[in-house]
Design a protein around this motif. Sequence first.
Motif, PDB file in Angstrom:
ATOM      1  N   LEU A  23      58.071  65.909 -57.496  1.00 50.36           N
ATOM      2  CA  LEU A  23      57.682  63.789 -58.172  1.00 50.36           C
ATOM      3  C   LEU A  23      57.171  64.341 -59.244  1.00 50.36           C
ATOM      4  O   LEU A  23      57.636  63.327 -60.022  1.00 50.36           O
ATOM      5  CB  LEU A  23      57.232  63.190 -57.073  1.00 50.36           C
ATOM      6  CG  LEU A  23      56.972  61.681 -57.515  1.00 50.36           C
ATOM      7  CD1 LEU A  23      58.679  61.020 -57.387  1.00 50.36           C
ATOM      8  CD2 LEU A  23      56.074  60.599 -55.966  1.00 50.36           C
ATOM      9  N   GLY A  24      56.293  65.114 -58.955  1.00 49.86           N
ATOM     10  CA  GLY A  24      55.504  64.609 -60.299  1.00 49.86           C
ATOM     11  C   GLY A  24      56.216  64.787 -62.135  1.00 49.86           C
ATOM     12  O   GLY A  24      56.131  64.403 -62.860  1.00 49.86           O
ATOM     13  N   ALA A  25      56.777  65.923 -61.974  1.00 48.34           N
ATOM     14  CA  ALA A  25      57.861  66.091 -63.251  1.00 48.34           C
ATOM     15  C   ALA A  25      58.797  65.244 -63.025  1.00 48.34           C
ATOM     16  O   ALA A  25      59.101  65.186 -64.889  1.00 48.34           O
ATOM     17  CB  ALA A  25      58.501  67.563 -62.647  1.00 48.34           C
ATOM     18  N   TYR A  26      59.545  64.957 -62.148  1.00 47.42           N
ATOM     19  CA  TYR A  26      60.823  63.464 -62.606  1.00 47.42           C
ATOM     20  C   TYR A  26      60.117  62.365 -62.712  1.00 47.42           C
ATOM     21  O   TYR A  26      60.574  62.048 -63.985  1.00 47.42           O
ATOM     22  CB  TYR A  26      61.556  64.071 -61.377  1.00 47.42           C
ATOM     23  CG  TYR A  26      62.693  64.947 -60.930  1.00 47.42           C
ATOM     24  CD1 TYR A  26      63.439  65.099 -61.806  1.00 47.42           C
ATOM     25  CD2 TYR A  26      61.987  65.957 -60.288  1.00 47.42           C
ATOM     26  CE1 TYR A  26      64.614  66.020 -61.683  1.00 47.42           C
ATOM     27  CE2 TYR A  26      63.138  66.703 -60.222  1.00 47.42           C
ATOM     28  CZ  TYR A  26      64.056  66.817 -61.298  1.00 47.42           C
ATOM     29  OH  TYR A  26      64.692  67.762 -60.598  1.00 47.42           O
ATOM     30  N   ALA A  27      59.059  62.800 -62.196  1.00 47.54           N
ATOM     31  CA  ALA A  27      57.939  60.927 -62.704  1.00 47.54           C
ATOM     32  C   ALA A  27      57.504  60.559 -63.868  1.00 47.54           C
ATOM     33  O   ALA A  27      57.725  59.953 -64.332  1.00 47.54           O
ATOM     34  CB  ALA A  27      57.195  60.047 -61.264  1.00 47.54           C
ATOM     35  N   CYS A  28      56.910  61.902 -64.459  1.00 42.96           N
ATOM     36  CA  CYS A  28      56.319  62.572 -65.998  1.00 42.96           C
ATOM     37  C   CYS A  28      57.837  61.796 -67.038  1.00 42.96           C
ATOM     38  O   CYS A  28      57.483  60.835 -68.157  1.00 42.96           O
ATOM     39  CB  CYS A  28      56.315  63.488 -65.980  1.00 42.96           C
ATOM     40  SG  CYS A  28      55.632  63.706 -67.858  1.00 42.96           S
ATOM     41  N   GLU A  29      58.837  62.072 -67.186  1.00 47.19           N
ATOM     42  CA  GLU A  29      60.070  62.115 -67.822  1.00 47.19           C
ATOM     43  C   GLU A  29      60.326  60.902 -67.847  1.00 47.19           C
ATOM     44  O   GLU A  29      60.804  60.176 -68.902  1.00 47.19           O
ATOM     45  CB  GLU A  29      60.688  63.226 -67.914  1.00 47.19           C
ATOM     46  CG  GLU A  29      60.675  64.046 -68.307  1.00 47.19           C
ATOM     47  CD  GLU A  29      60.014  64.648 -69.742  1.00 47.19           C
ATOM     48  OE1 GLU A  29      61.046  65.014 -70.526  1.00 47.19           O
ATOM     49  OE2 GLU A  29      58.851  64.172 -70.121  1.00 47.19           O
ATOM     50  N   GLN A  30      60.647  60.184 -66.374  1.00 48.74           N
ATOM     51  CA  GLN A  30      60.842  59.085 -66.004  1.00 48.74           C
ATOM     52  C   GLN A  30      59.931  57.912 -66.982  1.00 48.74           C
ATOM     53  O   GLN A  30      60.047  56.837 -68.121  1.00 48.74           O
ATOM     54  CB  GLN A  30      60.980  58.473 -65.002  1.00 48.74           C
ATOM     55  CG  GLN A  30      62.357  59.025 -64.822  1.00 48.74           C
ATOM     56  CD  GLN A  30      62.591  59.017 -63.010  1.00 48.74           C
ATOM     57  OE1 GLN A  30      61.621  58.991 -62.320  1.00 48.74           O
ATOM     58  NE2 GLN A  30      63.565  59.592 -62.239  1.00 48.74           N
ATOM     59  N   ILE A  31      58.800  57.751 -66.848  1.00 51.65           N
ATOM     60  CA  ILE A  31      57.533  56.645 -67.146  1.00 51.65           C
ATOM     61  C   ILE A  31      57.265  57.407 -68.526  1.00 51.65           C
ATOM     62  O   ILE A  31      57.259  55.659 -69.185  1.00 51.65           O
ATOM     63  CB  ILE A  31      56.776  57.668 -66.475  1.00 51.65           C
ATOM     64  CG1 ILE A  31      56.192  56.847 -64.821  1.00 51.65           C
ATOM     65  CG2 ILE A  31      55.326  56.218 -67.448  1.00 51.65           C
ATOM     66  CD1 ILE A  31      55.348  57.288 -64.013  1.00 51.65           C
ATOM     67  N   ARG A  32      57.158  57.839 -69.034  1.00 54.76           N
ATOM     68  CA  ARG A  32      57.361  58.540 -70.683  1.00 54.76           C
ATOM     69  C   ARG A  32      58.366  57.884 -71.260  1.00 54.76           C
ATOM     70  O   ARG A  32      57.890  57.398 -72.847  1.00 54.76           O
ATOM     71  CB  ARG A  32      57.585  60.008 -70.542  1.00 54.76           C
ATOM     72  CG  ARG A  32      57.217  60.355 -72.704  1.00 54.76           C
ATOM     73  CD  ARG A  32      57.260  61.459 -72.462  1.00 54.76           C
ATOM     74  NE  ARG A  32      58.466  62.367 -72.074  1.00 54.76           N
ATOM     75  CZ  ARG A  32      58.951  63.335 -73.321  1.00 54.76           C
ATOM     76  NH1 ARG A  32      58.619  62.634 -74.767  1.00 54.76           N
ATOM     77  NH2 ARG A  32      60.386  63.799 -73.051  1.00 54.76           N
ATOM     78  N   ALA A  33      59.292  57.884 -70.936  1.00 50.60           N
ATOM     79  CA  ALA A  33      60.568  56.743 -71.211  1.00 50.60           C
ATOM     80  C   ALA A  33      60.806  55.628 -71.482  1.00 50.60           C
ATOM     81  O   ALA A  33      60.593  54.387 -72.738  1.00 50.60           O
ATOM     82  CB  ALA A  33      61.490  57.614 -70.865  1.00 50.60           C
ATOM     83  N   GLY A  34      60.095  54.955 -70.540  1.00 50.18           N
ATOM     84  CA  GLY A  34      59.073  54.229 -70.330  1.00 50.18           C
ATOM     85  C   GLY A  34      58.269  53.156 -71.258  1.00 50.18           C
ATOM     86  O   GLY A  34      57.920  52.378 -71.930  1.00 50.18           O
ATOM     87  N   ILE A  35      57.085  54.659 -71.182  1.00 50.13           N
ATOM     88  CA  ILE A  35      56.459  53.722 -72.604  1.00 50.13           C
ATOM     89  C   ILE A  35      56.987  54.001 -74.073  1.00 50.13           C
ATOM     90  O   ILE A  35      56.294  53.121 -74.775  1.00 50.13           O
ATOM     91  CB  ILE A  35      55.583  55.049 -72.270  1.00 50.13           C
ATOM     92  CG1 ILE A  35      54.392  55.303 -71.015  1.00 50.13           C
ATOM     93  CG2 ILE A  35      53.748  55.206 -73.327  1.00 50.13           C
ATOM     94  CD1 ILE A  35      53.338  55.987 -70.497  1.00 50.13           C
ATOM     95  N   GLU A  36      57.699  54.897 -74.278  1.00 44.53           N
ATOM     96  CA  GLU A  36      58.315  55.144 -75.421  1.00 44.53           C
ATOM     97  C   GLU A  36      59.143  53.685 -75.602  1.00 44.53           C
ATOM     98  O   GLU A  36      59.532  53.166 -76.780  1.00 44.53           O
ATOM     99  CB  GLU A  36      59.569  55.904 -75.586  1.00 44.53           C
ATOM    100  CG  GLU A  36      58.436  57.648 -75.740  1.00 44.53           C
ATOM    101  CD  GLU A  36      59.184  58.840 -76.035  1.00 44.53           C
ATOM    102  OE1 GLU A  36      60.679  58.983 -75.133  1.00 44.53           O
ATOM    103  OE2 GLU A  36      58.645  59.671 -76.521  1.00 44.53           O
ATOM    104  N   ALA A  37      59.928  53.280 -75.098  1.00 43.44           N
ATOM    105  CA  ALA A  37      60.514  51.641 -74.946  1.00 43.44           C
ATOM    106  C   ALA A  37      59.193  50.816 -75.426  1.00 43.44           C
ATOM    107  O   ALA A  37      59.851  49.466 -75.704  1.00 43.44           O
ATOM    108  CB  ALA A  37      61.176  52.168 -74.061  1.00 43.44           C
ATOM    109  N   THR A  38      58.309  50.862 -75.511  1.00 42.21           N
ATOM    110  CA  THR A  38      57.191  49.476 -75.657  1.00 42.21           C
ATOM    111  C   THR A  38      57.214  48.938 -76.887  1.00 42.21           C
ATOM    112  O   THR A  38      57.257  50.085 -78.465  1.00 42.21           O
ATOM    113  CB  THR A  38      55.629  49.960 -75.032  1.00 42.21           C
ATOM    114  OG1 THR A  38      55.247  50.572 -74.241  1.00 42.21           O
ATOM    115  CG2 THR A  38      55.011  49.421 -75.562  1.00 42.21           C
TER     116      THR A  38
END
Length: 221
Positions: A99-114
């Motif tokens: 889960l950590g590996a998949y969540a990392c990329e999903q959350i990173r995408a959200g952060i980059e959209a800030t």
Amino acid sequence: MTMDFLPVLANWPMLLKGLVLTVVLTGIALPLGMLLGIACAWMRLNAGLAVRTVVATYVEIFRNTPFIIQLFFLFFGLPSMGVRLSPETASILAMTLNLGAYACEQIRAGIEATPRGQLEAAQCLALNRWQTFTRVVLPPSLGRVWPAVTGQMIIVMLGSAVCSQISTEEISYAANLISSRTFRSFESYIVVTLCYLLLAIALRQLLQWMGPRLIFGRRRT
């Protein structure tokens, strides 16, 4: 063909024990996996080159290999290095890392959209990097990607069925055992399928309720 569910349901203590263990594995692995995903997302965006490379390698390995191989490596492979894990510990660790590996990329995408303006506003308020990340960047980022993260957490919960292959006594392990004892395979797996379906629906409803109330707050338009 005549179906008879009574021999299967007569083993309800075994099914209940497996169901409870599935819930326990999920309840431990999901929060740990989310924390790992958030930490890795932050490091991929803010850490030095060496740390970013290590995190990226971890993410690519766990996103591009089967979950059962990851599980077998932890349970069967680590003992050759002197590290022995119980079936339950190996299951939780495998689910968390996956889960950590998949969540990392999903959350990173959200952060980059800030929006850049939010970061500038945080600087104007004299917030430090930790305050900016936890109060300004992370909550709305989680709100943007929460549906995708919810889906991934449900996939990890359903993937716990594979943990029966290392003798973790969760619900699919109970189904296999009941099937071998009663010779009612079809009925056993119908019951377990319904259990997984109810678990997935309940988990989705819980996450949809928790997200805007406890994790990232209600987003105003």
